[in-house]
Design a protein around this motif. Sequence first.
Motif, PDB file in Angstrom:
ATOM      1  N   LEU A   1       0.804  -1.208   0.000  1.00 24.47           N
ATOM      2  CA  LEU A   1       0.000   0.000   0.000  1.00 24.47           C
ATOM      3  C   LEU A   1       0.840   1.263   0.000  1.00 24.47           C
ATOM      4  N   VAL A   2       1.997   1.221   0.647  1.00 23.81           N
ATOM      5  CA  VAL A   2       2.905   2.363   0.576  1.00 23.81           C
ATOM      6  C   VAL A   2       3.372   2.541  -0.866  1.00 23.81           C
ATOM      7  N   SER A   3       3.738   1.456  -1.519  1.00 24.53           N
ATOM      8  CA  SER A   3       4.184   1.534  -2.914  1.00 24.53           C
ATOM      9  C   SER A   3       3.100   2.096  -3.816  1.00 24.53           C
ATOM     10  N   GLU A   4       1.858   1.722  -3.556  1.00 24.88           N
ATOM     11  CA  GLU A   4       0.751   2.183  -4.396  1.00 24.88           C
ATOM     12  C   GLU A   4       0.478   3.671  -4.209  1.00 24.88           C
ATOM     13  N   ARG A   5       0.623   4.165  -2.976  1.00 26.32           N
ATOM     14  CA  ARG A   5       0.218   5.532  -2.677  1.00 26.32           C
ATOM     15  C   ARG A   5       1.341   6.555  -2.767  1.00 26.32           C
ATOM     16  N   LEU A   6       2.579   6.132  -2.623  1.00 23.71           N
ATOM     17  CA  LEU A   6       3.695   7.071  -2.594  1.00 23.71           C
ATOM     18  C   LEU A   6       3.975   7.607  -3.992  1.00 23.71           C
TER      19      LEU A   6
END
Length: 200
Positions: free
Chosen positions: A138-143
């Motif tokens: 989710l960090v990868s998706e949102r960053l």
Amino acid sequence: MTVRRAALIAALAAMAGAQTVQAAPAPGPASNRAPCLDNSDVEAIVTYALPSAMGSAMSACAPHLSPQGFFAREGQGLLTRYAAAKPAAWPHAKAALLKLAQQGGTGANGKIDPTIASMAHLPDTALQPFADGMVGQLVSERLKPDQCGALEMATRLLAPLPPGNTAALVGFVLHLTAPRPGTTGAPVGKSGLPLCPTDL
């Protein structure tokens, strides 16, 4: 609220405020209160999620940052130091995340969704990789790439603090900036953690 959503918010909060988290409205009678997170709950979640969130952010940001920058030079050492605090934080973080999952998985009849309920009985060897994977994904998706420079700077400023102090600071900031009774703010729901009222 699902564990996936809670993990995302905790991760982004830990990674220097990529998403604003608002507090829950003042609770009603005790019998009608929805579960909320107190300071210790937030600290436990952030302490546990921080290494996975940072590792994912460092990987995503590597193409957009200097190879001589803080992440490249000292990131792995910081990850190792933060990861050492995960085992002790896990039992409390697990309880807090399951509390949120049960809140989001309770139907109109007041019963908890069987899928959510079964999560509480999963062994840690199954639940921990799931939580870690969700945080990283989710960090990868949102960053966004244009956030990487500010994120690296924020991490460098926080790096001298022990992991527990970093998590406590995140919790303090979230509660300090949350709406107080009688003020307006974004409602808690899909975009925020339900924080218990405090005297901050």
